[in-house]
Write a protein that holds these residues in place. Structure first.
Motif, PDB file in Angstrom:
ATOM      1  N   THR A  22      50.725  43.536  42.661  1.00  0.00           N
ATOM      2  CA  THR A  22      50.002  44.551  43.415  1.00  0.00           C
ATOM      3  C   THR A  22      48.517  44.505  43.066  1.00  0.00           C
ATOM      4  O   THR A  22      48.137  44.110  41.959  1.00  0.00           O
ATOM      5  N   VAL A  23      47.686  44.925  44.016  1.00  0.00           N
ATOM      6  CA  VAL A  23      46.241  44.982  43.788  1.00  0.00           C
ATOM      7  C   VAL A  23      45.940  46.064  42.753  1.00  0.00           C
ATOM      8  O   VAL A  23      46.393  47.208  42.881  1.00  0.00           O
ATOM      9  N   SER A  24      45.186  45.690  41.706  1.00  0.00           N
ATOM     10  CA  SER A  24      44.855  46.666  40.664  1.00  0.00           C
ATOM     11  C   SER A  24      43.357  46.879  40.505  1.00  0.00           C
ATOM     12  O   SER A  24      42.930  47.811  39.825  1.00  0.00           O
ATOM     13  N   ASP A  25      42.539  46.018  41.138  1.00  0.00           N
ATOM     14  CA  ASP A  25      41.092  46.146  40.973  1.00  0.00           C
ATOM     15  C   ASP A  25      40.408  45.207  41.958  1.00  0.00           C
ATOM     16  O   ASP A  25      41.055  44.316  42.537  1.00  0.00           O
ATOM     17  N   PHE A  26      39.113  45.408  42.166  1.00  0.00           N
ATOM     18  CA  PHE A  26      38.258  44.482  42.905  1.00  0.00           C
ATOM     19  C   PHE A  26      37.186  43.976  41.953  1.00  0.00           C
ATOM     20  O   PHE A  26      36.727  44.716  41.078  1.00  0.00           O
ATOM     21  N   LEU A  27      36.761  42.748  42.147  1.00  0.00           N
ATOM     22  CA  LEU A  27      35.562  42.242  41.475  1.00  0.00           C
ATOM     23  C   LEU A  27      34.521  42.002  42.549  1.00  0.00           C
ATOM     24  O   LEU A  27      34.765  41.256  43.495  1.00  0.00           O
ATOM     25  N   ASP A  86      39.809  40.418  29.401  1.00  0.00           N
ATOM     26  CA  ASP A  86      38.858  41.254  28.676  1.00  0.00           C
ATOM     27  C   ASP A  86      37.461  40.644  28.630  1.00  0.00           C
ATOM     28  O   ASP A  86      36.621  41.052  27.840  1.00  0.00           O
ATOM     29  N   ARG A  87      37.189  39.634  29.477  1.00  0.00           N
ATOM     30  CA  ARG A  87      35.880  39.005  29.490  1.00  0.00           C
ATOM     31  C   ARG A  87      35.374  38.887  30.928  1.00  0.00           C
ATOM     32  O   ARG A  87      36.171  38.803  31.863  1.00  0.00           O
ATOM     33  N   PRO A  88      34.040  38.868  31.108  1.00  0.00           N
ATOM     34  CA  PRO A  88      33.501  38.689  32.470  1.00  0.00           C
ATOM     35  C   PRO A  88      33.965  37.370  33.071  1.00  0.00           C
ATOM     36  O   PRO A  88      34.216  36.400  32.361  1.00  0.00           O
ATOM     37  N   VAL A  89      34.088  37.348  34.387  1.00  0.00           N
ATOM     38  CA  VAL A  89      34.502  36.133  35.081  1.00  0.00           C
ATOM     39  C   VAL A  89      33.267  35.273  35.332  1.00  0.00           C
ATOM     40  O   VAL A  89      32.345  35.681  36.030  1.00  0.00           O
ATOM     41  N   SER A  90      33.241  34.092  34.761  1.00  0.00           N
ATOM     42  CA  SER A  90      32.093  33.205  34.890  1.00  0.00           C
ATOM     43  C   SER A  90      32.208  32.370  36.161  1.00  0.00           C
ATOM     44  O   SER A  90      33.285  32.236  36.748  1.00  0.00           O
ATOM     45  N   ARG A  91      31.084  31.805  36.568  1.00  0.00           N
ATOM     46  CA  ARG A  91      31.097  30.901  37.715  1.00  0.00           C
ATOM     47  C   ARG A  91      32.026  29.717  37.442  1.00  0.00           C
ATOM     48  O   ARG A  91      32.714  29.237  38.348  1.00  0.00           O
ATOM     49  N   GLN A  92      32.078  29.253  36.198  1.00  0.00           N
ATOM     50  CA  GLN A  92      32.959  28.141  35.843  1.00  0.00           C
ATOM     51  C   GLN A  92      34.421  28.513  36.076  1.00  0.00           C
ATOM     52  O   GLN A  92      35.207  27.715  36.592  1.00  0.00           O
ATOM     53  N   ASP A 149      23.358  32.943  37.228  1.00  0.00           N
ATOM     54  CA  ASP A 149      24.786  33.208  37.117  1.00  0.00           C
ATOM     55  C   ASP A 149      25.040  34.684  37.379  1.00  0.00           C
ATOM     56  O   ASP A 149      25.277  35.449  36.458  1.00  0.00           O
ATOM     57  N   PRO A 150      24.976  35.108  38.634  1.00  0.00           N
ATOM     58  CA  PRO A 150      25.156  36.521  38.929  1.00  0.00           C
ATOM     59  C   PRO A 150      26.508  37.020  38.453  1.00  0.00           C
ATOM     60  O   PRO A 150      27.495  36.286  38.474  1.00  0.00           O
ATOM     61  N   ALA A 151      26.539  38.262  38.015  1.00  0.00           N
ATOM     62  CA  ALA A 151      27.753  38.801  37.418  1.00  0.00           C
ATOM     63  C   ALA A 151      28.661  39.411  38.463  1.00  0.00           C
ATOM     64  O   ALA A 151      28.219  39.931  39.477  1.00  0.00           O
ATOM     65  N   LEU A 152      29.946  39.332  38.207  1.00  0.00           N
ATOM     66  CA  LEU A 152      30.937  40.026  38.997  1.00  0.00           C
ATOM     67  C   LEU A 152      31.319  41.290  38.240  1.00  0.00           C
ATOM     68  O   LEU A 152      31.548  41.253  37.028  1.00  0.00           O
ATOM     69  N   ARG A 153      31.387  42.381  38.963  1.00  0.00           N
ATOM     70  CA  ARG A 153      31.664  43.669  38.342  1.00  0.00           C
ATOM     71  C   ARG A 153      32.993  44.228  38.817  1.00  0.00           C
ATOM     72  O   ARG A 153      33.380  44.056  39.967  1.00  0.00           O
ATOM     73  N   SER A 154      33.663  44.915  37.922  1.00  0.00           N
ATOM     74  CA  SER A 154      34.931  45.550  38.237  1.00  0.00           C
ATOM     75  C   SER A 154      34.693  46.898  38.902  1.00  0.00           C
ATOM     76  O   SER A 154      33.936  47.732  38.398  1.00  0.00           O
ATOM     77  N   ALA A 155      35.342  47.120  40.045  1.00  0.00           N
ATOM     78  CA  ALA A 155      35.237  48.415  40.714  1.00  0.00           C
ATOM     79  C   ALA A 155      35.802  49.516  39.821  1.00  0.00           C
ATOM     80  O   ALA A 155      35.263  50.627  39.769  1.00  0.00           O
TER      81      ALA A 155
END
Length: 260
Positions: A22-27, A86-92, A149-155
């Motif tokens: 199930t969907v639990s969050d958006f980045l 528990d870590r930001p999602v990198s472009r890599q 490397d723009p960051a993705l944020r958790s809603a």
């Protein structure tokens, strides 16, 4: 159509051979305010793992049944690259997922509003982009290329952030209104109970001057009276094009209306 992010939380995600979670969050991308990934809670199927899927991977959408389907098998999803929760999602990390599925990334040539392509085309069943939306995507690509490397944020993370007008606090982020055609965040829904009891207001990302991530604050380029005088928002009513036109004319910023 604009939909609340909180409404989409909990939607079931079905692969071609069964439920995957199930969907639990958006980045979302904090430079363009586009949702780039759905975070899928796989429950007891893959305990302890976070699975990311781009909105463009969705094959069928059933809002009445609160479910999405994807053209993938459970095994494909199971073997996709791990992303640490528990870590930001990198472009890599993003590139690794796109490479695994053989999709074109949204930052590559021909990416339309996050639309993943096969061999430079678009997913089967999707309509070709309009010239207006292609123009908007070009502007988004230009903005992204200007950053390393723009960051993705958790809603989920941004929900609860304090909203500060130029002359004081007005409330906190309660929700997001997302356009389900292109997965762009059109508004932050703000609970103003400590400033204007009983009211909620909408704030456009266009009005955001700066986000202080460490302090969990969103700073606006408008004062409290400007916010208070904006078109009234009724959470029980649909935000239609006329409301959006009046809203952006009030703030003197027609860019979002013209690009939509």
């Amino acid at each position: 159509m604009l939909r609340h992010e909180s409404e989409i939380d909990g939607y079931a995600i079905h692969a071609s051979d069964g439920l995957i979670g199930t969907v639990s969050d958006f980045l979302f991308d904090d430079a363009t305010w586009l949702v780039r990934w759905l975070v899928v809670d796989t429950g007891n199927w893959l305990p302890g793992r976070r699975v990311l899927l781009p909105p463009s991977a969705l094959a069928d959408v059933n809002h009445m049944g609160r479910q999405f389907s994807v053209r993938l098998t459970r095994q494909q999803v199971k073997e996709c690259p791990d992303v640490e929760s528990d870590r930001p999602v990198s472009r890599q990390s993003e590139a690794g997922i796109y490479d695994y599925y053989g999709w074109s990334p949204y930052w590559g040539a021909g990416a339309y509003m996050g639309m993943v392509g096969y061999g430079g085309g678009y997913l089967t069943g999707t309509a070709p982009p309009s010239p207006e939306l292609m123009q908007r995507e070009k502007a988004i690509d230009d903005a992204r290329r200007s950053q390393d490397d723009p960051a993705l944020r958790s809603a989920n993370e941004v929900t609860g952030y304090h909203i500060l007008a130029s002359d004081g606090e007005i409330g906190h982020v309660e929700d997001f209104l997302v356009e389900d055609d292109d997965w762009s965040i059109h508004y932050l829904v703000v609970d103003t109970k400590n400033w204007w009891p009983g009211r909620k207001v909408l704030i456009s990302p266009m009005s955001v001057r700066k986000i202080e991530w460490a302090d969990r604050r969103v700073n606006l380029g408008a004062d409290r009276q400007k916010v208070k005088d904006s078109p009234a928002y009724d959470p029980s009513m649909m935000v239609d094009p006329l409301y959006e036109e009046n809203f952006h004319e009030h703030y003197g910023d027609l860019r979002l209306r013209k690009a939509s």
